[in-house]
Design an enzyme around this catalytic site. Structure first.
Site, short mmCIF file in Angstrom:
data_model
loop_
_atom_site.label_atom_id
_atom_site.label_comp_id
_atom_site.label_asym_id
_atom_site.label_seq_id
_atom_site.Cartn_x
_atom_site.Cartn_y
_atom_site.Cartn_z
N ASP A 1 -3.88 5.70 5.98
CA ASP A 1 -4.46 6.86 6.67
C ASP A 1 -5.37 6.31 7.76
O ASP A 1 -4.90 5.92 8.83
CB ASP A 1 -5.18 7.72 5.62
CG ASP A 1 -5.64 9.06 6.14
OD1 ASP A 1 -5.64 9.24 7.37
OD2 ASP A 1 -6.01 9.92 5.33
N ARG B 1 1.43 11.96 -9.59
CA ARG B 1 1.92 10.60 -9.30
C ARG B 1 3.37 10.43 -9.75
O ARG B 1 4.10 9.59 -9.24
CB ARG B 1 1.08 9.55 -10.03
CG ARG B 1 -0.34 9.41 -9.52
CD ARG B 1 -0.94 8.12 -10.06
NE ARG B 1 -2.40 8.10 -10.01
CZ ARG B 1 -3.12 7.72 -8.97
NH1 ARG B 1 -2.52 7.33 -7.86
NH2 ARG B 1 -4.43 7.72 -9.01
N ASP C 1 -1.56 10.66 -5.78
CA ASP C 1 -2.10 11.71 -6.66
C ASP C 1 -3.00 12.70 -5.93
O ASP C 1 -3.42 12.48 -4.80
CB ASP C 1 -2.96 11.07 -7.76
CG ASP C 1 -4.32 10.61 -7.24
OD1 ASP C 1 -4.35 9.93 -6.19
OD2 ASP C 1 -5.34 10.97 -7.84
N GLU D 1 0.84 -1.20 0.00
CA GLU D 1 0.00 0.00 0.00
C GLU D 1 0.88 1.24 0.00
O GLU D 1 1.96 1.25 0.59
CB GLU D 1 -0.90 -0.05 1.25
CG GLU D 1 -1.74 1.17 1.52
CD GLU D 1 -2.85 1.42 0.52
OE1 GLU D 1 -2.58 1.40 -0.69
OE2 GLU D 1 -3.99 1.69 0.95
N LYS E 1 0.36 7.61 7.94
CA LYS E 1 0.13 8.99 8.41
C LYS E 1 0.14 9.05 9.92
O LYS E 1 -0.51 8.23 10.58
CB LYS E 1 -1.22 9.47 7.90
CG LYS E 1 -1.04 10.45 6.81
CD LYS E 1 -2.29 11.17 6.47
CE LYS E 1 -2.15 11.58 5.03
NZ LYS E 1 -3.37 12.20 4.54
P1 5GP Z 1 -7.40 5.00 4.30
O1 5GP Z 1 -8.47 4.03 3.92
O2 5GP Z 1 -6.23 4.34 5.00
O3 5GP Z 1 -7.95 6.17 5.06
O4 5GP Z 1 -6.89 5.65 2.95
C1 5GP Z 1 -6.00 5.00 2.14
C2 5GP Z 1 -6.01 5.53 0.74
O5 5GP Z 1 -6.41 6.89 0.69
C3 5GP Z 1 -4.61 5.51 0.17
O6 5GP Z 1 -4.35 4.32 -0.50
C4 5GP Z 1 -4.61 6.68 -0.78
O7 5GP Z 1 -5.14 6.28 -2.01
C5 5GP Z 1 -5.56 7.65 -0.13
N1 5GP Z 1 -4.86 8.64 0.70
C6 5GP Z 1 -4.84 8.75 2.05
N2 5GP Z 1 -4.09 9.79 2.45
C7 5GP Z 1 -3.61 10.36 1.32
C8 5GP Z 1 -2.74 11.47 1.07
O8 5GP Z 1 -2.25 12.19 1.93
N3 5GP Z 1 -2.48 11.73 -0.24
C9 5GP Z 1 -2.97 10.99 -1.27
N4 5GP Z 1 -2.62 11.34 -2.49
N5 5GP Z 1 -3.80 9.94 -1.07
C10 5GP Z 1 -4.10 9.62 0.21
#
Ligand code: 5GP
Length: 183
Positions: free
Chosen positions: A105, A168, A162, A101, A133
């Site tokens: 986040d 990207r 992105d 991954e 994060k």
């Molecule tokens: P989660 O489900 O862990 O909250 O989010 C994961 C996905 O959200 C990542 O694979 C990515 O695609 C997107 N994402 C989360 N934080 C960021 C960020 O700071 N920048 C970007 N470009 N995508 C993020």
């Protein structure tokens, strides 16, 4: 280092940082998975850059397949809804799976994916997160076995990540200027 993109506020992981992170993770995976022929599952689209580098840092036999999920759309906040856009072509049953991954986040995307892949009876399943994060008082929904780097709680782009399908191709990870997404 190449000039920083004008939409990037600051660089959080340079090309050199990334090289060190990925080679050290590749080394650890090679030790842990010797003779296990792991299946690396890249979560598209963001993780394709990281996965390509990680594969080349792994020195034991391994294979790769791709899964595309959509959770963010063109915005910067997680919708919490994960949609499988492309499923794997490889059978997961009995395989040692490593989900690669780009950034963790909330962890909701991966938690959903891991549950789905677990139902297909892999021999084992672990997560390799290029970045995680740092969110105060918040634990992600999953715990990756491999973590490349911690990044600040800001919206970052580059190295596969992105904003609205842009950035990207930046070879580093940087914080996107907020005026770009509030435009
Ligand atoms: P989660 O489900 O862990 O909250 O989010 C994961 C996905 O959200 C990542 O694979 C990515 O695609 C997107 N994402 C989360 N934080 C960021 C960020 O700071 N920048 C970007 N470009 N995508 C993020």
């Amino acid at each position: 280092m190449a000039e920083v993109h004008p939409d990037v506020e600051s660089v959080v992981l340079s090309e050199e940082d990334i090289r060190l992170i990925v080679s050290s993770m590749g080394r650890r995976i090679s030790e842990d998975y010797a003779d296990k022929n792991p299946l690396i599952v890249a979560v598209l689209r963001g993780a394709f850059v990281f996965t390509a580098d990680l594969m080349r840092a792994i020195t034991v036999p391994c294979s790769v397949d791709f899964m595309a999920v959509s959770s963010y759309g063109d915005g910067i906040k997680s919708s919490g809804v994960v949609r499988i856009v492309k499923d794997l072509d490889t059978k997961v049953e009995g395989r040692h799976v490593i989900v690669a991954e780009d950034i963790l986040d909330s962890g909701l995307t991966l938690s959903y994916l891991v549950k789905l892949l677990r139902s297909r009876k892999p021999a084992s399943i672990e997560i390799a997160a290029f970045s995680v994060k740092d969110i105060p008082n918040h634990a992600p929904a999953v715990t990756p076995r491999y973590v490349g780097a911690h990044v600040p709680d800001a919206f970052v782009v580059g190295y596969g990540l992105d904003y609205a399908e842009r950035y990207r191709n930046l070879p580093y990870v940087g914080i996107l200027k907020s005026e770009v997404y509030s435009r």
